[in-house]
Design an enzyme around this catalytic site. Structure first.
Site: not given
Ligand code: NAD
Length: 475
Positions: A59, A191, A278, A328, A452
């Site tokens: 952030k 993601g 991923v 978190a 508003h």
């Molecule tokens: P994610 O699960 O959000 O996204 C991973 C993405 O990678 C998915 O869309 C998946 O389809 C894709 N993917 C998987 N294997 C792949 C491949 N071989 N090639 C291409 N694409 C592929 O995971 P993340 O972004 O790594 O985050 C990890 C965790 O951390 C998540 O569970 C998330 O909730 C948490 N997180 C949350 C926040 C938030 O709340 N703002 C911020 C950061 C992380």
């Protein structure tokens, strides 16, 4: 017993573990919290992934990069001009490190104030709730607890054909510490992490290409919201390629050469840095000695019941290392609930009303079910949506992208999901969380007076739109 005994031993000082430890201590329980994390300065640091290499540092960089992007792209419309704007990445990362230090140090102070004993080292649970700790100097000690709370968090998943070298091929931690803006950044996975950190470097000038294996963009979000977000990201120049499966990432000098396949054929891409995001897996390697009775599931997560109990007397688990979303705030709520249960009070977490937020620009936030989930479950529903483009405050702020969408049960009008994409929706979502937690209806939201001019009026109008009576759009 020769080892030191506590009422509660918490393993892990991330947002699940440290919150559990503080609440347990508040409730009068003698509490220790063991954590193995080493900070950027080489010293033990409390706070886990969230404070050290996750939520807080990302952030900080999102905010810095947003300021720079506004300066270079959005100020002209206000009549503000700046000659030759530039960004010093070292200063930006230094600011991030200072914020991290302030917050990890804050946990140390909170532990002191609440009389939680911090212990630095790697913990392994043995039978009988004995916790063996390997210190950073190699020494081994043991403590025991009447209760043990496991909150060991998660680690990034590594692809066997794109191994992290922590310089050119990095995980979330590495992408927070680039020493300069990479000219070409590749991101594997569209993601949460891929989109947030991809946005940071895009705003600072990187050419960002995101390869996502799935055919749909942000499949976990409501499809209308994902579509609106995708449109905005495209406008910003984020090159998101769907259905793109990486098969090889090879380091070649200062470049990473990628091979991936899409619907058409095999493709190649050359980038200067590669972020692999991923997903994450539970950090349970080495956690359990033989004979504890604690079970892991097929994904390595600690098996727990609805109350985060492992089924082994006095052993609990919370946060990313158990079922449910890896968020978190979900872990923190579980930590509090378990501490309360241990102290003989009521403790409960409603996983159905855990909010999701993605801190891109525009932000994405939701709570409850998506339209697609309800369709699949055969639940009858009505929807109402309202665009920020028709909200006076949003227009005044020049933040017109996005919308709010409210989904209610077709028969009872009970709120089933609220979905948002737009400026500041990370804050606005909580109105919907409260309404859903109190089992409210779309009519409840529609009858509540909203100030508003505010962005929150979009929630009011979307709730009115469920009944086709939004005021500031044709229904
Ligand atoms: P994610 O699960 O959000 O996204 C991973 C993405 O990678 C998915 O869309 C998946 O389809 C894709 N993917 C998987 N294997 C792949 C491949 N071989 N090639 C291409 N694409 C592929 O995971 P993340 O972004 O790594 O985050 C990890 C965790 O951390 C998540 O569970 C998330 O909730 C948490 N997180 C949350 C926040 C938030 O709340 N703002 C911020 C950061 C992380």
């Amino acid at each position: 017993m020769s080892e030191q005994h506590y009422d509660v031993v918490v393993i892990g000082a991330g947002p699940a573990g440290y919150v559990a430890a503080i609440r347990a201590a508040q409730l009068g329980l003698k509490t220790a919290c063991v954590d193995a994390f080493i900070g950027k300065d080489g010293k033990p640091a409390l706070g886990g992934t969230c404070l050290n290499v996750g939520c807080i540092p990302s952030k900080a960089l999102l905010d810095s990069s947003k300021q720079f992007h506004n300066l270079t792209h959005n100020f002209a419309v206000h009549g503000i001009a700046a000659a030759n704007p530039s960004i010093d990445v070292g200063t930006m990362v230094g600011r991030k490190d200072k914020i991290v230090k302030q917050f990890t140090g804050g946990i140390t102070s909170l532990f002191k104030a609440n009389k939680v004993t911090p212990i630095a080292g790697f913990a392994t649970l043995k039978p009988g709730r004995v916790v063996s700790i390997k210190g950073h100097d190699g020494s081994v000690s043991e403590i025991s607890g009447t209760n043990v709370i496991i909150g060991v968090g998660s680690v990034p998943i590594e692809l066997p054909f794109a191994k992290f070298d922590n310089k050119l091929i990095v995980d979330n931690a590495g992408a927070l510490d680039f020493d300069a803006t990479p000219a070409r950044l590749g991101v594997i996975g569209a993601g949460v992490i891929g989109l947030e950190l991809g946005s940071v470097w895009k705003r600072l000038g990187s050419e960002v290409t995101v390869l996502e294996a799935l055919p749909d963009f942000l499949a976990a979000a409501d499809a209308d919201i994902a579509k609106a977000a995708a449109r905005e990201f495209k406008k910003q120049g984020l090159d998101i390629r769907l259905g793109a499966k990486l098969s090889k990432a090879q380091i070649n000098g200062n470049e990473v050469h990628l091979t991936y396949s899409d619907a058409k054929s095999e493709q190649n891409l050359v980038v200067d840095r590669l972020l692999v995001a991923v997903g994450r897996r539970a950090a349970t390697n080495g956690l359990l000695a033989e004979g504890t009775g604690v079970q892991l599931d097929e994904r390595g997560r600690v098996v727990v019941d609805d109350h985060c109990h492992t089924g082994v007397d006095g052993v609990w688990a919370v946060g990313d290392c158990v079922r449910g979303p890896m968020l978190a705030h979900k872990g923190s709520e579980e930590g509090i609930a378990v501490a309360e249960l241990i102290a003989g009070r009521a403790g409960h977490v409603n996983l159905d009303t855990v909010p999701w937020v993605i801190y891109t620009e525009p932000e994405i936030a939701w709570v409850g079910k998506t339209e697609e989930q309800l369709k699949a479950e055969g639940v009858p529903y009505r929807t109402g949506s309202f665009p920020f483009a028709a909200i006076g405050r949003a227009v005044a702020m020049n933040e017109t992208a996005g919308m709010v969408k409210v989904i209610a049960h077709a028969d009872t009008d009970r709120l089933l999901g609220v979905h948002m994409v737009g400026a500041c929706v990370s804050e606005m979502i909580h109105e919907a969380v409260v309404a859903m937690e109190f089992k409210g209806s779309a009519e409840d939201l529609a009858r509540i007076c909203h100030a508003h001019p505010t962005l929150s009026e979009a929630v009011h109008e979307a709730a009115l739109a469920v009944d086709k009576r939004a005021i500031h759009k044709a229904n």
